[in-house]
Scaffold this motif. Structure first.
Motif, PDB file in Angstrom:
ATOM      1  N   MET A 205       1.058  -1.101   0.037  1.00 29.94           N
ATOM      2  CA  MET A 205       0.104  -0.050   0.140  1.00 29.94           C
ATOM      3  C   MET A 205       0.597   1.310   0.176  1.00 29.94           C
ATOM      4  O   MET A 205       1.859   1.126   0.402  1.00 29.94           O
ATOM      5  N   THR A 206       0.015   2.928  -0.524  1.00 32.75           N
ATOM      6  CA  THR A 206       0.964   3.592  -0.409  1.00 32.75           C
ATOM      7  C   THR A 206       1.065   4.822   0.816  1.00 32.75           C
ATOM      8  O   THR A 206      -0.171   3.573   1.076  1.00 32.75           O
ATOM      9  N   LYS A 207       1.531   5.331   1.316  1.00 29.13           N
ATOM     10  CA  LYS A 207       0.983   5.846   2.718  1.00 29.13           C
ATOM     11  C   LYS A 207      -0.262   6.638   2.326  1.00 29.13           C
ATOM     12  O   LYS A 207      -0.894   6.404   3.664  1.00 29.13           O
ATOM     13  N   ALA A 208      -1.219   7.150   1.687  1.00 31.46           N
ATOM     14  CA  ALA A 208      -2.269   7.049   0.735  1.00 31.46           C
ATOM     15  C   ALA A 208      -3.082   6.290   1.561  1.00 31.46           C
ATOM     16  O   ALA A 208      -4.919   5.702   2.059  1.00 31.46           O
ATOM     17  N   GLU A 209      -3.026   5.395   0.326  1.00 32.59           N
ATOM     18  CA  GLU A 209      -3.454   4.233   1.408  1.00 32.59           C
ATOM     19  C   GLU A 209      -3.695   3.642   2.300  1.00 32.59           C
ATOM     20  O   GLU A 209      -5.033   2.995   2.858  1.00 32.59           O
ATOM     21  N   LEU A 210      -2.727   3.266   2.960  1.00 31.85           N
ATOM     22  CA  LEU A 210      -2.729   2.903   4.355  1.00 31.85           C
ATOM     23  C   LEU A 210      -3.407   4.027   5.254  1.00 31.85           C
ATOM     24  O   LEU A 210      -3.798   3.212   6.244  1.00 31.85           O
ATOM     25  N   ARG A 211      -2.915   4.775   5.460  1.00 30.17           N
ATOM     26  CA  ARG A 211      -4.575   6.372   5.702  1.00 30.17           C
ATOM     27  C   ARG A 211      -5.425   5.391   5.447  1.00 30.17           C
ATOM     28  O   ARG A 211      -6.413   5.361   6.628  1.00 30.17           O
ATOM     29  N   ALA A 212      -6.067   5.248   4.624  1.00 29.00           N
ATOM     30  CA  ALA A 212      -6.951   5.192   4.228  1.00 29.00           C
ATOM     31  C   ALA A 212      -7.660   3.990   5.248  1.00 29.00           C
ATOM     32  O   ALA A 212      -9.045   3.831   5.411  1.00 29.00           O
ATOM     33  N   TRP A 213      -6.953   2.569   4.773  1.00 28.43           N
ATOM     34  CA  TRP A 213      -7.011   1.309   6.099  1.00 28.43           C
ATOM     35  C   TRP A 213      -7.309   1.499   6.920  1.00 28.43           C
ATOM     36  O   TRP A 213      -8.422   1.002   7.774  1.00 28.43           O
ATOM     37  N   SER A 214      -6.311   2.273   7.780  1.00 25.46           N
ATOM     38  CA  SER A 214      -6.613   2.656   8.900  1.00 25.46           C
ATOM     39  C   SER A 214      -7.479   3.688   8.951  1.00 25.46           C
ATOM     40  O   SER A 214      -8.283   2.917   9.751  1.00 25.46           O
ATOM     41  N   LYS A 215      -8.140   4.227   8.614  1.00 24.13           N
ATOM     42  CA  LYS A 215      -9.466   4.773   9.097  1.00 24.13           C
ATOM     43  C   LYS A 215     -10.638   4.295   8.537  1.00 24.13           C
ATOM     44  O   LYS A 215     -10.878   4.296   9.764  1.00 24.13           O
ATOM     45  N   ASP A 216     -10.358   3.076   8.047  1.00 21.04           N
ATOM     46  CA  ASP A 216     -11.669   2.793   7.839  1.00 21.04           C
ATOM     47  C   ASP A 216     -11.642   1.050   8.774  1.00 21.04           C
ATOM     48  O   ASP A 216     -13.028   0.638   9.001  1.00 21.04           O
TER      49      ASP A 216
END
Length: 400
Positions: A205-216
């Motif tokens: 995951m990119t940093k943006a994708e990881l942030r989105a995963w963490s939020k979800d």
């Protein structure tokens, strides 16, 4: 190794034993759930320092886990779990943790029943008790350790106290390991959808994708070497990753009980069924490769000629066999029997005729094989089980 169980009184005071009037002690403190590599590093340092200074090596282990007691109190009008409370989230039972401490060479284990009154004591009072009662000369802690009321006794505060008083030393172990990961705030078991060991969903995951995963997933940052991470990995069927953090195979233990007899009578695969009182964290539903170890009947180890627990658990023990392990509700049979309770059953791969009823059995997990599937008939089920055996032998031979 000596084991002492201590129960604080209503005021949270512990009647600490006097270990010696002359010999000092090197001490560590914690819950040590899972006995992962970080825990082992701390305990190995305790043993090392104790030998170097001719002191006792001492572990003060809290049971139940402090976090469980506080969570229970927060959801039960500030009451505490009773003696019959089962901590289903614990990775290991107290006896399993103590077994590893014995292997690592600890002299004394003091098991303290954790209570709210005990937790309310300041870290200064607690450490003063250890110095005065146990003769503590050094306390060994992990880098993120905290103790006492409101967890105000972090390593910085304890180091300041040690320097101010001059009566004990603090030794901090770098137990953080290979860094940090993110796990969901609420760990919900999720069975893998396909065969084979599941991958890390955040890999690549990119940093943006990881942030989105963490939020979800309301992700929280935890150490790779942590009980929380191991619990999450097991809840997703990621056995190999969990074992890497543990530094050993994750295992559960229970008494073998009579099941439905379908394993031997209908499909030719006799299985050992564990009862409902299982010690250790049960991974998510699925079929696994691993081992089973016959620990004998309760009380059998007291017999003169009976093999010891240490002998039974050794790597090449005659009481240890590769095993295909099933966790779930046995979907192929549940409709006919009406039995839908979650069960753990293991098929020991051996030519021996085993009679394990009433024995304590240790089940160790080496890898995830496949999800639970409802088969159309017995022949299809037997073929799948034969494949499970083949994959188990391949995986356990590779891991041994």
């Amino acid at each position: 190794m000596n084991i002492t169980t201590l129960t604080p009184d209503a005021n949270g005071l512990v009647d600490w034993p006097t270990l010696s009037k002359t010999k000092k002690a090197v001490v560590t403190v914690g819950g040590f759930d899972g006995m992962h590599l970080g825990h082992r590093g701390v305990i190995e340092r305790v043993v090392q320092l104790a030998k170097a200074t001719k002191s006792f090596s001492v572990v003060i282990m809290f049971d139940p886990r402090p976090g469980v007691v506080h969570h229970y109190a927060a959801t039960h009008h500030n009451s505490e779990p009773g003696p019959d409370f089962r901590d289903t989230g614990a990775l290991t039972s107290a006896s399993q943790r103590i077994r590893v401490m014995r292997e690592l060479g600890i002299d004394q284990v003091l098991v303290v029943r954790y209570s709210l009154a005990f937790a309310a004591k300041s870290f200064r009072f607690f450490l003063g008790q250890l110095v005065g009662k146990l003769g503590m000369r050094t306390i060994v802690l992990g880098a993120d350790a905290a103790m006492g009321a409101n967890r105000t006794g972090d390593v910085k505060a304890i180091e300041n106290l040690a320097q101010a008083t001059g009566v004990f030393e603090l030794d901090v172990v770098g137990d953080r390991g290979p860094g940090y990961v993110r796990v969901p705030a609420d760990i919900v078991p999720q069975a893998p959808l396909g065969p084979g060991e599941p991958a890390d969903p955040t890999d690549g995951m990119t940093k943006a994708e990881l942030r989105a995963w963490s939020k979800d997933h309301q992700g929280r940052k935890v150490r790779v070497w942590s009980s929380s991470n191991v619990r999450y990995l097991l809840s997703q069927g990621r056995i190999k990753a969990a074992n890497q953090v543990l530094g050993s195979l994750h295992g559960i233990e229970g008494t073998v009980v009579h099941g439905e007899s379908s394993g031997v009578d209908r499909i030719g695969f006799p299985t050992a069924n564990l009862g409902q009182s299982v010690e250790g964290y049960i991974p998510v539903d699925g079929v696994y490769a691993g081992w089973v170890v016959d620990l004998g009947k309760p009380g059998q180890s007291d017999e003169l000629a009976a093999p010891s627990e240490e002998m039974r658990l050794s790597a090449h023990s005659a009481w240890r066999w590769p095993a295909a392990i099933s966790i779930g509700t046995k979907p192929t049979f549940s409709e006919a029997t009406g039995i839908n309770e979650r069960v753990v059953e293991a098929y020991a791969i051996t030519d021996k005729q085993l009679d394990l009823y009433g024995h304590m059995l240790r089940v160790e997990f080496a890898g995830f094989l496949r999800p639970q599937i409802k088969f159309d008939g017995i022949d299809e089920l037997k073929a799948a089980l034969a494949g499970d055996v083949e994959h188990t032998l391949a995986l356990t031979t590779q891991a041994s």
